[in-house]
Scaffold this motif. Structure first.
Motif, short mmCIF file in Angstrom:
data_model
loop_
_atom_site.label_atom_id
_atom_site.label_comp_id
_atom_site.label_asym_id
_atom_site.label_seq_id
_atom_site.Cartn_x
_atom_site.Cartn_y
_atom_site.Cartn_z
N SER A 1 30.10 69.88 -17.10
CA SER A 1 31.37 70.18 -17.49
C SER A 1 31.57 70.77 -18.77
CB SER A 1 32.39 68.96 -17.39
OG SER A 1 33.57 69.42 -17.61
N LYS A 2 32.22 71.96 -18.77
CA LYS A 2 32.47 72.66 -19.95
C LYS A 2 33.61 72.15 -20.88
CE LYS A 2 32.67 76.50 -17.86
NZ LYS A 2 32.90 78.16 -17.36
N ASP A 3 34.68 71.54 -20.25
CA ASP A 3 35.75 71.03 -21.01
C ASP A 3 35.95 69.26 -20.82
OD1 ASP A 3 36.73 70.94 -18.46
OD2 ASP A 3 37.85 72.64 -18.63
N ASN A 4 35.14 69.02 -19.93
CA ASN A 4 35.44 67.35 -19.63
C ASN A 4 36.80 67.10 -19.03
OD1 ASN A 4 32.80 66.65 -20.79
ND2 ASN A 4 33.65 66.89 -23.05
N MET A 5 37.42 67.94 -18.32
CA MET A 5 38.62 67.87 -17.86
C MET A 5 38.56 67.29 -16.39
SD MET A 5 40.94 68.56 -20.15
CE MET A 5 42.55 68.77 -19.14
N GLN A 6 37.53 67.28 -15.93
CA GLN A 6 37.39 66.87 -14.32
C GLN A 6 36.78 65.34 -14.36
OE1 GLN A 6 38.53 68.53 -11.83
NE2 GLN A 6 38.79 70.28 -13.09
N THR A 7 37.10 64.66 -13.38
CA THR A 7 36.81 63.46 -12.94
C THR A 7 36.04 63.37 -11.59
OG1 THR A 7 38.59 62.52 -12.11
CG2 THR A 7 38.54 62.51 -14.24
N GLU A 8 35.17 62.43 -11.30
CA GLU A 8 34.63 62.30 -10.02
C GLU A 8 35.74 62.17 -9.02
OE1 GLU A 8 31.41 59.13 -7.75
OE2 GLU A 8 32.14 58.70 -9.68
N LYS A 9 36.88 61.64 -9.16
CA LYS A 9 37.68 61.37 -8.18
C LYS A 9 38.45 62.92 -8.07
CE LYS A 9 42.15 59.17 -6.91
NZ LYS A 9 43.33 58.14 -7.56
N SER A 10 38.60 63.80 -9.03
CA SER A 10 39.11 65.05 -8.90
C SER A 10 38.35 65.90 -8.25
CB SER A 10 39.60 65.47 -10.30
OG SER A 10 38.52 65.87 -11.15
N ILE A 11 37.16 65.69 -8.32
CA ILE A 11 36.12 66.78 -7.82
C ILE A 11 35.84 66.26 -6.32
CG2 ILE A 11 33.53 67.39 -7.67
CD1 ILE A 11 33.47 66.86 -10.73
N LYS A 12 35.90 65.23 -5.91
CA LYS A 12 35.78 64.81 -4.58
C LYS A 12 37.20 65.22 -3.71
CE LYS A 12 32.79 60.78 -4.84
NZ LYS A 12 32.87 59.31 -4.69
N LEU A 13 38.34 65.21 -4.47
CA LEU A 13 39.71 65.51 -3.82
C LEU A 13 39.68 67.07 -3.54
CD1 LEU A 13 42.33 63.59 -5.74
CD2 LEU A 13 41.53 63.13 -3.33
N PHE A 14 38.77 68.06 -4.54
CA PHE A 14 38.76 69.24 -4.44
C PHE A 14 37.92 69.52 -3.11
CE2 PHE A 14 36.56 73.44 -4.97
CZ PHE A 14 37.59 73.97 -5.49
N CYS A 15 36.92 68.87 -2.93
CA CYS A 15 36.12 69.17 -1.79
C CYS A 15 36.77 68.82 -0.42
CB CYS A 15 34.74 68.13 -2.05
SG CYS A 15 33.68 68.51 -3.40
N LYS A 16 37.82 67.93 -0.39
CA LYS A 16 38.15 67.43 0.68
C LYS A 16 38.73 68.72 1.53
CE LYS A 16 39.47 63.58 2.97
NZ LYS A 16 38.75 62.44 3.29
N GLY A 17 38.48 68.87 2.78
CA GLY A 17 38.95 69.92 3.74
C GLY A 17 38.23 71.33 3.42
N LYS A 18 37.38 71.37 2.62
CA LYS A 18 36.51 72.67 2.06
C LYS A 18 34.99 72.41 2.74
CE LYS A 18 38.85 74.04 -1.95
NZ LYS A 18 39.90 72.98 -1.93
N ILE A 19 34.73 71.09 2.84
CA ILE A 19 33.36 70.78 3.64
C ILE A 19 33.66 69.41 4.15
CG2 ILE A 19 32.00 71.73 1.86
CD1 ILE A 19 31.64 69.22 0.64
N LYS A 20 32.75 69.11 5.26
CA LYS A 20 32.99 67.86 6.32
C LYS A 20 33.06 66.67 5.09
CE LYS A 20 30.39 70.05 10.06
NZ LYS A 20 29.22 69.86 10.65
N ASP A 21 33.55 65.80 5.64
CA ASP A 21 33.69 64.35 4.71
C ASP A 21 32.44 63.71 4.51
OD1 ASP A 21 36.61 64.67 4.54
OD2 ASP A 21 37.00 63.13 6.04
N ILE A 22 31.74 64.00 5.40
CA ILE A 22 30.22 63.41 5.36
C ILE A 22 29.19 64.00 4.36
CG2 ILE A 22 29.04 64.72 7.15
CD1 ILE A 22 27.91 61.93 8.02
#
Length: 257
Positions: free
Chosen positions: A196-217
């Motif tokens: 991360s370039k700015d340390n603004m993201q978290t594990e949870k925020s990245i997982k939420l971003f992926c939701k719906g863009k790729i399969k849950d699995i």
């Protein structure tokens, strides 16, 4: 004196050029060969800004087969994610993976090398590239990753390179590698390591971003933040070494199915 007519550029070089504060566009006509790693839309935007009058080719090749396919990006801008159609005299077939439109790429033709020293020649047979991809309805080839990187999770095939492409769309992330970690029940499970370039993201925020863009699995079970990832002299991330770092880190944790 003679001027430059053709240049081979890796995506990482484009990204480095884009960071320069003083950069004068090269406005002369030139041929740019893109290769060595996956080319993104952002990479091509940078390339067009630096070389406004260039003709761009995105090619797929390997030592055993000098040129498998090639795409003239200027002529086929809508096919940017592709590596083009098969080269003259070369045939391509896809051995599909169950539950996926993609599979291992096999090639056959006169440009395939005779064989490895001391081993049976294979130029007359289909050569397994070890790469994964698919052909669209117009016979344009798309790469989805390497066979050896494929993650088998609960009977499903996960292409790490495709997951990485989605995660890298998250604001503030500069690098990402997805690897498979062993699990006694699931076989493997996907783990992503990011920078991360700015340390603004978290594990949870990245997982939420992926939701719906790729399969849950396909969403990584764990996302680990590293300060940097090991890379070659050309800037390409060393996946094997990164995987070893992830396995060492994850050996201290237990992940549920």
């Amino acid at each position: 004196k003679y001027q430059i007519t053709d240049v081979l550029i890796f995506p990482v070089v484009l990204r480095v050029l884009a960071t320069l504060k003083k950069l004068t566009p090269y406005k002369k006509e030139i041929v740019i060969w893109l290769g060595g790693d996956a080319i993104t839309e952002d990479d091509f935007v940078i390339a067009k800004r630096i070389f406004p009058n260039a003709t761009f080719f995105n090619c797929y090749a390997m030592t055993e087969v000098p040129r498998i396919s090639c795409l003239n990006v200027n002529e086929h801008p809508k096919k940017l994610g592709s590596v083009g159609t098969p080269s003259n005299g070369l045939k391509i077939k896809i051995k599909k993976i169950a539950g996926s439109t993609a599979g291992e790429i096999f090639v056959k033709g006169s440009s395939v090398m005779l064989g490895y020293l001391g081993k049976k020649e294979f130029s007359k047979n289909w050569f397994a590239t070890g790469d994964l991809g698919y052909l669209d309805s117009e016979n344009f080839l798309y790469l989805t990753g390497r066979k050896k990187n494929l993650i088998k999770y609960n009977g499903h095939s996960i292409f790490p390179e495709l997951v990485e492409k989605i995660i890298l769309q998250v604001k503030g992330l500069s690098q990402c590698v997805v690897v498979g970690c062993d699990h006694p029940i699931s076989g493997q499970y996907p783990v992503a390591v990011v920078v991360s370039k700015d340390n603004m993201q978290t594990e949870k925020s990245i997982k939420l971003f992926c939701k719906g863009k790729i399969k849950d699995i396909e969403i990584p079970k764990r996302i680990i933040f590293f300060k940097c990832l090991p890379a070659s002299t050309t800037g390409k991330i060393l996946r094997k070494k990164t995987s070893e770092m992830v396995h060492e880190y994850m050996s201290k944790e237990k992940v549920s199915q």
